[in-house]
Design a protein around this motif. Structure first.
Motif, PDB file in Angstrom:
ATOM      1  N   LEU A   1      21.665  10.159 -39.188  1.00  0.00           N
ATOM      2  CA  LEU A   1      22.558  11.314 -39.098  1.00  0.00           C
ATOM      3  C   LEU A   1      22.731  11.650 -37.626  1.00  0.00           C
ATOM      4  CD1 LEU A   1      20.993  13.503 -41.925  1.00  0.00           C
ATOM      5  CD2 LEU A   1      23.219  12.370 -42.007  1.00  0.00           C
ATOM      6  N   MET A   2      23.978  11.939 -37.224  1.00  0.00           N
ATOM      7  CA  MET A   2      24.256  12.274 -35.842  1.00  0.00           C
ATOM      8  C   MET A   2      23.438  13.492 -35.419  1.00  0.00           C
ATOM      9  SD  MET A   2      26.299  10.121 -34.517  1.00  0.00           S
ATOM     10  CE  MET A   2      27.578   8.903 -34.875  1.00  0.00           C
ATOM     11  N   GLY A   3      22.783  13.377 -34.271  1.00  0.00           N
ATOM     12  CA  GLY A   3      21.991  14.471 -33.749  1.00  0.00           C
ATOM     13  C   GLY A   3      20.615  14.584 -34.348  1.00  0.00           C
ATOM     14  N   VAL A   4      20.297  13.739 -35.337  1.00  0.00           N
ATOM     15  CA  VAL A   4      18.983  13.778 -35.976  1.00  0.00           C
ATOM     16  C   VAL A   4      18.203  12.510 -35.679  1.00  0.00           C
ATOM     17  CG1 VAL A   4      17.733  14.058 -38.156  1.00  0.00           C
ATOM     18  CG2 VAL A   4      19.914  15.245 -37.808  1.00  0.00           C
ATOM     19  N   GLY A   5      18.825  11.354 -35.895  1.00  0.00           N
ATOM     20  CA  GLY A   5      18.165  10.081 -35.670  1.00  0.00           C
ATOM     21  C   GLY A   5      18.423   9.124 -36.811  1.00  0.00           C
ATOM     22  N   GLU A   6      17.759   7.980 -36.784  1.00  0.00           N
ATOM     23  CA  GLU A   6      17.910   6.993 -37.841  1.00  0.00           C
ATOM     24  C   GLU A   6      16.573   6.350 -38.152  1.00  0.00           C
ATOM     25  OE1 GLU A   6      20.701   3.966 -36.716  1.00  0.00           O
ATOM     26  OE2 GLU A   6      19.482   3.256 -35.041  1.00  0.00           O
ATOM     27  N   VAL A   7      16.454   5.831 -39.376  1.00  0.00           N
ATOM     28  CA  VAL A   7      15.227   5.199 -39.837  1.00  0.00           C
ATOM     29  C   VAL A   7      15.581   3.979 -40.680  1.00  0.00           C
ATOM     30  CG1 VAL A   7      13.749   7.250 -39.822  1.00  0.00           C
ATOM     31  CG2 VAL A   7      15.191   6.782 -41.813  1.00  0.00           C
ATOM     32  N   PRO A   8      14.665   2.995 -40.754  1.00  0.00           N
ATOM     33  CA  PRO A   8      14.894   1.836 -41.623  1.00  0.00           C
ATOM     34  C   PRO A   8      14.559   2.185 -43.062  1.00  0.00           C
ATOM     35  CG  PRO A   8      12.816   1.579 -40.470  1.00  0.00           C
ATOM     36  CD  PRO A   8      13.427   2.858 -39.965  1.00  0.00           C
ATOM     37  N   ILE A   9      15.470   1.850 -43.987  1.00  0.00           N
ATOM     38  CA  ILE A   9      15.243   2.099 -45.402  1.00  0.00           C
ATOM     39  C   ILE A   9      15.628   0.838 -46.179  1.00  0.00           C
ATOM     40  CG2 ILE A   9      15.816   3.510 -47.404  1.00  0.00           C
ATOM     41  CD1 ILE A   9      14.426   5.145 -45.310  1.00  0.00           C
ATOM     42  N   SER A  10      14.729   0.350 -47.004  1.00  0.00           N
ATOM     43  CA  SER A  10      14.986  -0.849 -47.792  1.00  0.00           C
ATOM     44  C   SER A  10      16.030  -0.584 -48.863  1.00  0.00           C
ATOM     45  CB  SER A  10      13.697  -1.341 -48.460  1.00  0.00           C
ATOM     46  OG  SER A  10      12.744  -1.717 -47.492  1.00  0.00           O
ATOM     47  N   PHE A  11      16.740  -1.632 -49.260  1.00  0.00           N
ATOM     48  CA  PHE A  11      17.645  -1.543 -50.393  1.00  0.00           C
ATOM     49  C   PHE A  11      16.839  -1.403 -51.679  1.00  0.00           C
ATOM     50  CE2 PHE A  11      20.076  -3.853 -47.191  1.00  0.00           C
ATOM     51  CZ  PHE A  11      21.312  -3.223 -47.251  1.00  0.00           C
ATOM     52  N   SER A  12      17.325  -0.594 -52.599  1.00  0.00           N
ATOM     53  CA  SER A  12      16.645  -0.444 -53.880  1.00  0.00           C
ATOM     54  C   SER A  12      17.610  -0.563 -55.059  1.00  0.00           C
ATOM     55  CB  SER A  12      15.896   0.889 -53.954  1.00  0.00           C
ATOM     56  OG  SER A  12      16.799   1.984 -53.835  1.00  0.00           O
ATOM     57  N   GLY A  13      18.819  -1.072 -54.802  1.00  0.00           N
ATOM     58  CA  GLY A  13      19.799  -1.208 -55.873  1.00  0.00           C
ATOM     59  C   GLY A  13      19.992  -2.641 -56.302  1.00  0.00           C
ATOM     60  N   ASP A  14      20.961  -2.839 -57.179  1.00  0.00           N
ATOM     61  CA  ASP A  14      21.257  -4.153 -57.737  1.00  0.00           C
ATOM     62  C   ASP A  14      22.139  -4.918 -56.749  1.00  0.00           C
ATOM     63  OD1 ASP A  14      21.970  -6.374 -59.206  1.00  0.00           O
ATOM     64  OD2 ASP A  14      22.410  -5.248 -61.041  1.00  0.00           O
ATOM     65  N   PRO A  15      21.706  -6.094 -56.262  1.00  0.00           N
ATOM     66  CA  PRO A  15      22.537  -6.841 -55.313  1.00  0.00           C
ATOM     67  C   PRO A  15      23.831  -7.353 -55.923  1.00  0.00           C
ATOM     68  CG  PRO A  15      20.611  -8.125 -55.962  1.00  0.00           C
ATOM     69  CD  PRO A  15      20.408  -6.743 -56.501  1.00  0.00           C
ATOM     70  N   ALA A  16      23.929  -7.360 -57.245  1.00  0.00           N
ATOM     71  CA  ALA A  16      25.159  -7.811 -57.897  1.00  0.00           C
ATOM     72  C   ALA A  16      26.203  -6.711 -58.026  1.00  0.00           C
ATOM     73  CB  ALA A  16      24.835  -8.370 -59.288  1.00  0.00           C
TER      74      ALA A  16
END
Length: 284
Positions: A59-74
């Protein structure tokens, strides 16, 4: 660009890997105390992901973090991430409601080598939030039909109230064995109590013909990987997903260096031959 599923090669990030793109939140689900799943509308030219990869969300002005995918790749049009509100950035992300916008970079990293599991038994072992990065793998295994041998999910978490994706477990049981354990039982809980490794005795698998995917706290991964190797599974067939403070996603900043490896670029998925020496050190 077409939507990729669990392909042999990982999809490349957007052309300029350090430039984020906006993504709109279309859904929010509370999974457990402090844990939410956000569904995002895929940006234009989204190329898909391989199970085990991650995005940088911010988020702008807050920062960023790595988050893994947890949904269906299809699922071509949706990007799904499960987030624990643990710090300023993740808490701000977890508080977003449908209609909000965030910034996205990715996908990054190397995913689970699911193709190596064809014709073999598969053990998926997860601890706590570690089930989230493995959820796309479970979808892929479930859709694989007769490509795999016996598939078993072993999942442990702190309490029954912390179980993730509980409504999906019956769907998973249609195509695999599912064993769940908790550290602390609550009134009415009739399931297993104890650590994940105690579930190995309930799983039916041929250790010499097994591929294992493990994600969770490092101590849990160490004991699970060691337990499988002690039973006869080759270290090269046991895979773990590592977590470090990733900032750039492409191996430039050095924040996630672990010995000779940069987790964001060389991982986050590694086989046990690579990680066993590092995880034998008390602090890295």
């Amino acid at each position: 660009m077409s939507m990729a599923t669990a392909a042999e090669t990982d999809p490349a990030p957007f052309e300029d890997a350090m430039v984020p793109v906006p993504a709109r939140v279309t859904g929010r689900t509370e999974e457990a105390p402090g844990v939410v799943t956000l569904t995002l509308e895929a940006p234009p030219d989204w190329a898909g992901f391989v199970p085990g990869q991650f995005n940088m969300l911010g988020l702008m002005g807050v920062g960023e973090v790595p988050i893994s995918f947890s949904g269906d790749p299809a699922d071509a049009g949706r990007i799904v991430h499960t987030i624990r509100a643990a710090g300023p950035v993740s808490s701000a992300l977890a508080a977003l409601e449908p209609g909000a916008w965030l910034m996205l970079r990715g996908p990054y990293g190397k995913g689970w080598p699911i193709d190596l599991s064809e014709g073999r038994d598969v053990i998926v072992a997860a601890g706590g939030l570690g089930l989230a990065p493995l959820r796309p793998t479970l979808y892929t295994l479930l859709a694989g039909g007769g490509r795999f041998g016996r598939v078993t999910l072993l999942y442990g978490t702190r309490s029954p109230g912390d179980i993730l994706y509980g409504a999906e477990h019956d769907r998973l049981r249609a195509g695999m064995a599912v064993h769940v354990t908790v550290d602390h039982a609550e009134p009415g809980w009739r399931g297993n109590v104890g650590v994940v490794t105690k579930l190995f005795d309930r799983a039916e698998f041929d250790p010499a013909r097994t591929t294992a995917f493990i994600c969770g706290p490092e101590v849990m991964m160490r004991f699970a990987a060691t337990g499988l190797v002690d039973r006869g599974t080759e270290p090269a067939s046991v895979f773990v997903s590592m977590e470090r403070n990733m900032a750039c996603g492409i191996g430039l900043c050095g924040h996630c260096q672990l010995g000779p490896h940069f987790i964001c670029r060389d991982g986050p998925v590694f086989d046990w031959r690579e990680m066993r020496p590092a995880m034998a050190v008390k602090e890295l």
